[in-house]
Design an enzyme around this catalytic site. Structure first.
Site, PDB file in Angstrom:
ATOM      1  N   ARG A 183       0.852  -1.208   0.000  1.00 59.64           N
ATOM      2  CA  ARG A 183       0.000   0.000   0.000  1.00 59.64           C
ATOM      3  C   ARG A 183       0.879   1.246   0.000  1.00 59.64           C
ATOM      4  O   ARG A 183       0.593   2.223  -0.666  1.00 59.64           O
ATOM      5  CB  ARG A 183      -0.918  -0.019   1.212  1.00 59.64           C
ATOM      6  CG  ARG A 183      -2.233  -0.742   0.992  1.00 59.64           C
ATOM      7  CD  ARG A 183      -2.057  -2.192   0.545  1.00 59.64           C
ATOM      8  NE  ARG A 183      -3.314  -2.876   0.398  1.00 59.64           N
ATOM      9  CZ  ARG A 183      -3.908  -3.559   1.378  1.00 59.64           C
ATOM     10  NH1 ARG A 183      -3.332  -3.659   2.565  1.00 59.64           N
ATOM     11  NH2 ARG A 183      -5.043  -4.150   1.171  1.00 59.64           N
ATOM     12  N   ASP A 212       0.253  -6.746  -3.258  1.00 60.06           N
ATOM     13  CA  ASP A 212      -1.173  -6.485  -3.062  1.00 60.06           C
ATOM     14  C   ASP A 212      -1.663  -5.726  -4.292  1.00 60.06           C
ATOM     15  O   ASP A 212      -0.919  -5.589  -5.273  1.00 60.06           O
ATOM     16  CB  ASP A 212      -1.387  -5.677  -1.759  1.00 60.06           C
ATOM     17  CG  ASP A 212      -2.714  -6.019  -1.090  1.00 60.06           C
ATOM     18  OD1 ASP A 212      -3.755  -5.825  -1.735  1.00 60.06           O
ATOM     19  OD2 ASP A 212      -2.702  -6.486   0.067  1.00 60.06           O
ATOM     20  N   HIS A 286      -6.633  -9.686  -4.041  1.00 64.21           N
ATOM     21  CA  HIS A 286      -5.630  -8.642  -3.741  1.00 64.21           C
ATOM     22  C   HIS A 286      -4.486  -8.689  -4.745  1.00 64.21           C
ATOM     23  O   HIS A 286      -3.338  -8.450  -4.383  1.00 64.21           O
ATOM     24  CB  HIS A 286      -5.063  -8.841  -2.327  1.00 64.21           C
ATOM     25  CG  HIS A 286      -5.966  -8.333  -1.241  1.00 64.21           C
ATOM     26  ND1 HIS A 286      -5.989  -7.018  -0.857  1.00 64.21           N
ATOM     27  CD2 HIS A 286      -6.881  -8.968  -0.466  1.00 64.21           C
ATOM     28  CE1 HIS A 286      -6.885  -6.859   0.122  1.00 64.21           C
ATOM     29  NE2 HIS A 286      -7.441  -8.025   0.378  1.00 64.21           N
ATOM     30  N   ASP A 352      -6.962 -13.850   1.637  1.00 68.82           N
ATOM     31  CA  ASP A 352      -8.066 -13.110   2.255  1.00 68.82           C
ATOM     32  C   ASP A 352      -8.867 -12.328   1.219  1.00 68.82           C
ATOM     33  O   ASP A 352      -8.371 -12.025   0.133  1.00 68.82           O
ATOM     34  CB  ASP A 352      -7.509 -12.129   3.300  1.00 68.82           C
ATOM     35  CG  ASP A 352      -6.584 -11.098   2.666  1.00 68.82           C
ATOM     36  OD1 ASP A 352      -5.649 -11.519   1.972  1.00 68.82           O
ATOM     37  OD2 ASP A 352      -6.821  -9.890   2.839  1.00 68.82           O
ATOM     38  N   GLU A 353     -10.089 -12.023   1.592  1.00 73.27           N
ATOM     39  CA  GLU A 353     -10.950 -11.056   0.894  1.00 73.27           C
ATOM     40  C   GLU A 353     -10.922 -11.205  -0.621  1.00 73.27           C
ATOM     41  O   GLU A 353     -10.804 -10.222  -1.348  1.00 73.27           O
ATOM     42  CB  GLU A 353     -10.512  -9.623   1.254  1.00 73.27           C
ATOM     43  CG  GLU A 353     -10.625  -9.318   2.728  1.00 73.27           C
ATOM     44  CD  GLU A 353     -10.123  -7.928   3.094  1.00 73.27           C
ATOM     45  OE1 GLU A 353     -10.710  -7.316   3.987  1.00 73.27           O
ATOM     46  OE2 GLU A 353      -9.141  -7.446   2.478  1.00 73.27           O
ATOM     47  N   TRP A 419      -7.274 -13.719  11.402  1.00 70.96           N
ATOM     48  CA  TRP A 419      -7.351 -12.261  11.542  1.00 70.96           C
ATOM     49  C   TRP A 419      -8.760 -11.777  11.805  1.00 70.96           C
ATOM     50  O   TRP A 419      -8.960 -10.795  12.495  1.00 70.96           O
ATOM     51  CB  TRP A 419      -6.751 -11.565  10.314  1.00 70.96           C
ATOM     52  CG  TRP A 419      -7.564 -11.623   9.052  1.00 70.96           C
ATOM     53  CD1 TRP A 419      -7.631 -12.654   8.157  1.00 70.96           C
ATOM     54  CD2 TRP A 419      -8.406 -10.597   8.532  1.00 70.96           C
ATOM     55  NE1 TRP A 419      -8.454 -12.336   7.113  1.00 70.96           N
ATOM     56  CE2 TRP A 419      -8.945 -11.074   7.317  1.00 70.96           C
ATOM     57  CE3 TRP A 419      -8.773  -9.319   8.966  1.00 70.96           C
ATOM     58  CZ2 TRP A 419      -9.833 -10.326   6.528  1.00 70.96           C
ATOM     59  CZ3 TRP A 419      -9.642  -8.570   8.181  1.00 70.96           C
ATOM     60  CH2 TRP A 419     -10.158  -9.075   6.982  1.00 70.96           C
ATOM     61  N   TYR A 444      -4.353  -5.088  15.405  1.00 73.32           N
ATOM     62  CA  TYR A 444      -4.309  -4.394  14.109  1.00 73.32           C
ATOM     63  C   TYR A 444      -3.734  -2.997  14.281  1.00 73.32           C
ATOM     64  O   TYR A 444      -4.405  -2.059  14.677  1.00 73.32           O
ATOM     65  CB  TYR A 444      -5.693  -4.416  13.434  1.00 73.32           C
ATOM     66  CG  TYR A 444      -5.714  -5.549  12.438  1.00 73.32           C
ATOM     67  CD1 TYR A 444      -5.186  -6.781  12.822  1.00 73.32           C
ATOM     68  CD2 TYR A 444      -6.149  -5.393  11.141  1.00 73.32           C
ATOM     69  CE1 TYR A 444      -5.111  -7.824  11.922  1.00 73.32           C
ATOM     70  CE2 TYR A 444      -6.086  -6.443  10.232  1.00 73.32           C
ATOM     71  CZ  TYR A 444      -5.557  -7.653  10.636  1.00 73.32           C
ATOM     72  OH  TYR A 444      -5.471  -8.689   9.745  1.00 73.32           O
ATOM     73  N   ASP A 446      -2.903  -0.834  12.265  1.00 73.96           N
ATOM     74  CA  ASP A 446      -3.333   0.268  11.390  1.00 73.96           C
ATOM     75  C   ASP A 446      -4.519   1.020  11.994  1.00 73.96           C
ATOM     76  O   ASP A 446      -4.882   2.076  11.495  1.00 73.96           O
ATOM     77  CB  ASP A 446      -3.679  -0.241   9.981  1.00 73.96           C
ATOM     78  CG  ASP A 446      -4.708  -1.361   9.961  1.00 73.96           C
ATOM     79  OD1 ASP A 446      -4.744  -2.161  10.921  1.00 73.96           O
ATOM     80  OD2 ASP A 446      -5.473  -1.453   8.981  1.00 73.96           O
ATOM     81  N   THR A 491      -0.841  -0.609   5.606  1.00 76.72           N
ATOM     82  CA  THR A 491      -0.332   0.750   5.424  1.00 76.72           C
ATOM     83  C   THR A 491      -1.148   1.619   4.451  1.00 76.72           C
ATOM     84  O   THR A 491      -0.614   2.547   3.867  1.00 76.72           O
ATOM     85  CB  THR A 491       1.143   0.708   4.983  1.00 76.72           C
ATOM     86  OG1 THR A 491       1.233  -0.047   3.776  1.00 76.72           O
ATOM     87  CG2 THR A 491       2.022   0.095   6.046  1.00 76.72           C
TER      88      THR A 491
END
Ligand code: TNX
Length: 638
Positions: A183, A212, A286, A352-353, A419, A444, A446, A491
């Site tokens: 990021r 990513d 991602h 993930d995701e 997570w 986390y 962030d 980030t």
């Protein structure tokens, strides 16, 4: 009673017995983080001098390297040149720092990372069964020195260390910290400095989130476009997630990547500090940076841009096509080079995701599902992860992924990093798979660490005190499957290295203590006392950190009659909070927060609050418009 508790008692009895004659001073005078398992203070101190020697066990290059590390650490601020020499039995030496590799009974708990540190008026002795143990003993010793040890400018040093005996070993073998360099890109030199600070806190796993949607950061020689194209994006300064999409013909000038030489350097640097570098190569989602480089690996064919921080989820295709054999050829090429670069046992494949919408309408994906008898797209993801696991295993590596790899069936030997809370980890542990706990609610980095009115924009909420409550072993789970825990610094909202440090420290101190120290030794007040001492060390090291614990946070609510109430809090103990509702600046002559929520008329325009401690403001003045406080209220359900 579990094995380590028993070991602790046996060890405690041995140490206490041996030191019966010593005066026991309360260990609370030390400022070491993480808190060692057992500390016994003794009277007196040992004086350190410029010409001292470090004596290490003969014939053990790994012990010699730890000696050299200590000599360098001391040389940086002092200019002293401590010589490292070898001898068969270092511990007999007077007036020296002895680093002894030994299998003797005195080594704490048979722990591979354990050590015993003894300081007498005659010298310092660190004993351990492994070089890692010696290294952790050295870290503790460095923390016994004044903060100036962290400085790199020449100091006149007149340093004593207190006589004591410490017996210490970690609670968990996996003590991780993740840095997202996709990021925002951070140069290799910064990564090394980050690793230096991890070592001080006895963290031992650096998870490098290398790819990513927003940048591919690792050179892969067989796939040059990954870094020629995938490492660069259009520059944006706006808020992450709301950036303008890339315009036609716009130059991609923002980014960077690590060459393989740099990667090898970082890995070696980490190894010298007993830190394993775990690479993460995200798939199947991602993956926009990879697909911008090789669009033929997607379902829709592109063209794509490396994402500069727009809101594109489910609008742009960012997942590999698992129906396409070329995807697996790509994975094989990447893993071939990754496996050679990183000695770590595991490779992280993300997982993930993953938005699977484009798979639903992709002919190749649907054909694959029919041929492989896969019931849904979740199982198609599992198919990809299982093949990724076989590829990794063919190169001598094991697979670890985020907990979504449980969807559609877990690959046979996979480890899971949990997570989305702890549930994924619990499920995996119950299936006898290794687990690393990394839940959003506790680790986390962030997320906001203080009141959003004072902190740089991000989201979520994770104050230091919450990290300190992290407990990686949930009830009812066999602790043997919990390798340990990890905090993650994503980030999106971290555009530079100073801010990466700010978000990491002091929360990573809390992480380190939850992962190293015995559960029973946790003590928030004492941890804060030691954290404040660490702030001085970070100042000397010129490392940025957050002082958000000294600030006030305000939480609005409505009482039963619908009136607005404000709860004000400060994490640091012994602070009083003063506030105003008339727009003026608060000091200790203004209204004092009574310790329970106060009612505030809604006509008030702005609320200001500050914490005071020891007759001085301890932190920043929080100033929030009433309308912003009201916007924080949970929305009424319609
Ligand atoms: C979820 S945690 C993500 C990341 C984001 C993070 C932001 C995880 C495995 N995926 O891609 O950066 O949330 O908190």
């Amino acid at each position: 009673m579990n094995r380590s508790a028993l070991q602790l008692i046996v060890l405690a009895a041995a140490v206490v017995g041996a030191a019966a004659a010593a005066t026991v001073v309360k260990p609370s005078t030390l400022k070491v983080i993480p808190q060692p398992v057992l500390v016994q203070m003794r009277p007196g101190s040992f004086h350190l001098r410029p010409g001292m020697s470090i004596v290490v066990t003969a014939g053990k290059p790994e012990a010699r390297r730890v000696g050299a590390y200590l000599a360098n650490a001391v040389a940086a601020p002092t200019g002293w040149k401590w010589k490292v020499s070898e001898t068969a039995k270092p511990s007999g030496r007077h007036d020296a720092i002895a680093l002894e590799l030994t299998q003797d009974d005195g080594i704490p708990g048979n722990h591979p990372e354990g050590y015993a540190l003894t300081i007498t008026g005659h010298g310092v002795r660190i004993q351990a069964a492994t070089a890692a143990g010696l290294f952790y003993g050295v870290q503790t010793l460095l923390q016994l020195l004044p903060p100036e040890i962290e400085s790199s400018t020449l100091e006149h040093a007149d340093w004593n260390v207190p006589c004591l005996r410490i017996a210490d070993y970690p609670r968990f073998a996996w003590r991780g910290l993740m840095l997202d360099v996709s990021r925002h890109f951070f140069p290799a030199d910064f990564v090394k400095r980050y690793i230096d600070r991890m070592a001080r806190a006895k963290l031992n796993l650096f998870h490098w989130h290398l790819v990513d949607d927003n940048g591919w950061r690792i050179e892969i020689k067989a796939l040059p476009l990954l870094t020629q194209v995938g490492a660069w994006r259009a520059p944006r300064l706006g808020r992450w997630g709301q950036s303008e999409p890339v315009k036609d013909g716009e130059a991609a000038t923002d980014g960077g990547f690590y060459t393989q030489d740099e990667i090898r350097e970082v890995v070696a640097y980490a190894k010298e500090r007993f830190i394993t570098v775990l690479p993460e190569i995200e798939m199947p989602g991602h993956s926009l940076a990879a697909l911008a480089s090789y669009p033929e690996l997607s379902c829709t064919g592109g063209p794509f841009h490396v994402d500069p921080g727009t809101s594109f989820y489910a609008k742009v295709d960012n997942a590999f096509c698992p129906g396409n054999e070329k995807t697996f050829e790509f994975i094989d090429k990447v893993f071939t080079e990754v496996a050679r670069l990183f000695p770590s046992e595991y490779v992280h494949i993300g997982g993930d995701e993953c938005y699977k919408g484009f798979w639903k309408t992709c002919e190749k994906c649907q054909r694959r599902m029919a041929e492989e008898h896969l019931a849904n797209e979740e199982e198609l993801q599992s198919y990809l992860v299982r093949r990724a696991e076989r590829i990794l295993e063919s190169k001598g590596k094991r697979l670890i992924g985020w907990d979504e790899i449980l969807q559609g069936g877990l690959a046979p030997n996979a480890a899971v990093m949990s997570w989305r809370g702890m549930d994924g980890g619990i499920a995996a542990a119950k299936m006898n798979h290794p687990v690393v706990m990394s839940p959003t609610g506790f680790v986390y980095l962030d997320y906001y660490q203080g009141d959003p009115g004072l902190e740089p924009t991000t989201f979520g909420r994770l104050p230091l005190s919450t990290v300190y409550k992290f407990e990686p072993v949930p009830e009812g789970v066999d602790s043997r499957y919990i390798l340990g825990g990890q905090a993650n610094l994503w980030t999106e909202s971290v555009p530079n290295t100073r801010h990466a440090e700010y978000m990491t420290w002091p929360r990573a101190f809390a992480l380190a203590e939850t992962l190293w120290s015995p559960k029973t030794s946790r003590n928030w007040e004492d941890f804060m006392r030691r954290t404040e001492a660490q702030f001085e060390r970070l100042d000397d090291a010129q490392v940025n950190y957050a002082r958000s614990v000294y600030d006030v946070a305000i939480t609005p609510a409505r009482d039963s009659s619908g009136k607005l109430t404000l709860r004000m809090s400060s994490e640091i103990g012994g602070a009083d909070i003063y506030y105003t509702i008339d727009g003026t600046n608060p000091d200790s002559f203004m209204m004092k927060y009574p310790g329970a929520p106060v009612t505030v008329p809604e006509e008030v325009y702005v609320v200001k609050a500050v914490a005071w401690r020891n007759g001085k403001p301890s932190g920043r003045v929080l100033s929030i418009l009433m309308r912003d406080l009201i916007a924080r209220l949970p929305r009424p359900r319609s």
